[in-house]
Motif scaffolding. Structure first.
Motif, short mmCIF file in Angstrom:
data_model
loop_
_atom_site.label_atom_id
_atom_site.label_comp_id
_atom_site.label_asym_id
_atom_site.label_seq_id
_atom_site.Cartn_x
_atom_site.Cartn_y
_atom_site.Cartn_z
N PHE A 148 0.24 -1.27 0.04
CA PHE A 148 -0.58 -0.24 0.00
C PHE A 148 1.09 1.58 -0.06
CE2 PHE A 148 -2.63 -3.81 2.03
CZ PHE A 148 -3.63 -3.22 1.11
N ARG A 149 1.83 0.98 -1.27
CA ARG A 149 2.40 2.41 -1.53
C ARG A 149 3.21 2.60 -2.49
NH1 ARG A 149 8.51 2.71 -1.03
NH2 ARG A 149 8.46 0.14 -0.92
N VAL A 150 3.24 4.45 -3.04
CA VAL A 150 4.00 3.61 -4.30
C VAL A 150 5.09 4.63 -4.47
CG1 VAL A 150 1.64 3.22 -5.50
CG2 VAL A 150 2.46 5.55 -4.86
N ASP A 151 5.56 4.46 -5.57
CA ASP A 151 7.58 5.75 -5.14
C ASP A 151 6.87 6.90 -6.56
OD1 ASP A 151 8.38 4.79 -2.98
OD2 ASP A 151 9.44 3.54 -3.96
N ALA A 160 17.46 13.00 -10.26
CA ALA A 160 15.44 12.17 -9.40
C ALA A 160 15.52 12.15 -8.48
CB ALA A 160 14.67 11.55 -10.90
N THR A 161 14.47 11.95 -8.19
CA THR A 161 14.41 11.66 -6.44
C THR A 161 12.51 10.90 -6.83
OG1 THR A 161 15.20 13.59 -5.71
CG2 THR A 161 13.49 12.56 -3.89
N ALA A 162 12.95 9.57 -5.74
CA ALA A 162 11.46 9.01 -5.16
C ALA A 162 10.92 9.29 -4.35
CB ALA A 162 12.01 7.01 -5.36
N ILE A 163 9.60 9.53 -4.28
CA ILE A 163 9.13 10.18 -3.19
C ILE A 163 8.32 9.31 -2.56
CG2 ILE A 163 7.61 12.07 -1.75
CD1 ILE A 163 8.89 14.06 -3.64
N PRO A 164 8.16 8.95 -1.71
CA PRO A 164 7.35 7.81 -1.05
C PRO A 164 5.93 7.76 -0.48
CG PRO A 164 8.31 7.63 0.66
CD PRO A 164 9.29 8.26 -0.53
N LEU A 165 4.49 6.98 -1.05
CA LEU A 165 3.86 8.23 -0.97
C LEU A 165 2.64 6.72 0.35
CD1 LEU A 165 1.63 10.25 -0.75
CD2 LEU A 165 0.49 8.99 -3.35
#
Length: 371
Positions: A148-151, A160-165
């Motif tokens: 239950f998470r998307v980057d 580029a930066t991956a932000i976990p949501l």
């Protein structure tokens, strides 16, 4: 029918705008209301598929008692068997909203991220034809279904930066007509997989009786049974034939959907006693009359009937193979003995599905099964 304006607005110079206008259809609204009315609202009202229905009932009842969303659900099977209806029933049983999309509509990971980020807790996400989803979106869905998470990736290149949501718990209901095309990582993330089979004539008759009542159609048991027997085990086809027979009964009959009206209407729409339509018979005619029963390649067979190979393979073949009219061999498609009989032809001794003699030893005893 379309709504057309009677008056044409003139320009100041006396001319008028000849640009084609897009007008709202008025006849389709009634058809849409019928489609909604014909769908069962609860699992107890869903006809046929007793095993899948019981399994889903257990899954949903356990989730309600735990007060948590159920495991993700994958529904597979041929078109028209009720996968979309079951997805809506799952949401109704959980008393949760449902978000509907399709695999071909999700071609980028960003498309899926926008959908997932707007889901509420417990909401049902229905993805039709999930096997046609783009690969980047599939990889994002893996993580979303499991953790239950998307980057969300912001920027490009080295910066580029991956932000976990984080996402609230939700349930994915996937529907596919070709489960073999699903990647194993995606298929393994579904906690429950239900395969829908073709319906019996008895189940289809129950569906048609219920739908005739909802549509206000006066129908006899014989007329309903005639339609059910020619519907190829598919409720979607049965409902379509029900409407066409209703039309025939209203225009050429007494308004009652009886046996005579059903037979006459189905003959008019090229549906024979076995449920074969024009395309099915064209495939069998080409195999038996032009190619001597085959085997013949799919592309050649498609050219002979004037259709695309995908149409022959996905529309005609499944029913013909299931009913024993057609055989798929390594060298191509071949007509079974039943196909020759259906066309009123004499099947050759080598026809697929005929009696195949076993090799015998010199003493007349089977060399394979003899003592």
């Amino acid at each position: 029918m379309s709504r057309v304006e009677d008056e044409t607005e003139l320009n100041p110079d006396g001319s008028y705008d000849a640009t084609a206008r897009v007008v709202d259809p008025v006849g389709d609204e009634e058809e849409r209301r019928f489609e909604v009315a014909l769908r069962p609202k609860r699992l107890a009202d869903f006809p046929g598929q007793p095993r899948v229905r019981d399994q889903l009932g257990l899954l949903l009842e356990a989730a309600r008692r735990r007060q948590r969303p159920p495991d993700h659900v994958l529904l597979s099977g041929p078109p028209g068997l009720g996968k979309t209806s079951l997805a809506m029933i799952i949401a109704a049983e959980l008393e949760q909203p449902i978000r509907i999309t399709s695999g071909p509509a999700i071609q980028h990971a960003g498309d899926l991220a926008a959908i997932l980020s707007s889901l509420a807790e417990g909401e049902v996400l229905f993805v039709d034809e999930i096997h046609r989803m783009a690969r980047p979106a599939e990889e994002m869905l893996y993580l979303a279904m499991e953790d239950f998470r998307v980057d969300v990736v912001v920027g490009k290149g080295p910066g580029a930066t991956a932000i976990p949501l984080e996402l609230p718990p939700f349930t994915v209901v996937g529907a596919t007509t070709r489960s073999g095309l699903l990647p194993a990582p995606l298929r393994d993330r579904f906690g429950f997989t239900g395969h829908l089979d073709f319906y019996s004539a008895f189940d289809l008759a129950q569906i048609l009786t219920r739908n005739a009542t909802l549509l206000g159609i006066d129908a006899t048991h014989q007329g309903i049974a005639e339609i059910a027997g020619r519907s190829r085990g598919t409720p979607r086809i049965a409902n379509r034939l029900l409407r066409r027979v209703r039309d025939y009964a209203q225009v050429h009959g007494s308004g009652v959907l009886d046996l005579d009206a059903a037979r006459a209407a189905l003959a008019l729409f090229d549906v024979d006693q076995s449920g074969l339509d024009r395309l099915d018979r064209a495939v069998l005619e080409a195999l038996c009359r032009r190619f001597g029963g085959g085997p013949v390649g799919l592309s050649t067979l498609a050219v002979a009937v004037g259709e695309e190979p995908d149409t022959v393979e996905t529309v005609a073949e499944p029913y013909l193979v299931r009913e024993g009219y057609l055989v798929r061999t390594p060298r191509g498609r071949a007509a079974a003995a039943l196909a020759w009989t259906h066309l009123g032809l004499t099947a050759p001794p080598t026809a697929a599905g005929g009696a195949i003699p076993l090799p015998l030893d010199d003493d007349g005893v089977s060399g394979r099964f003899g003592d």
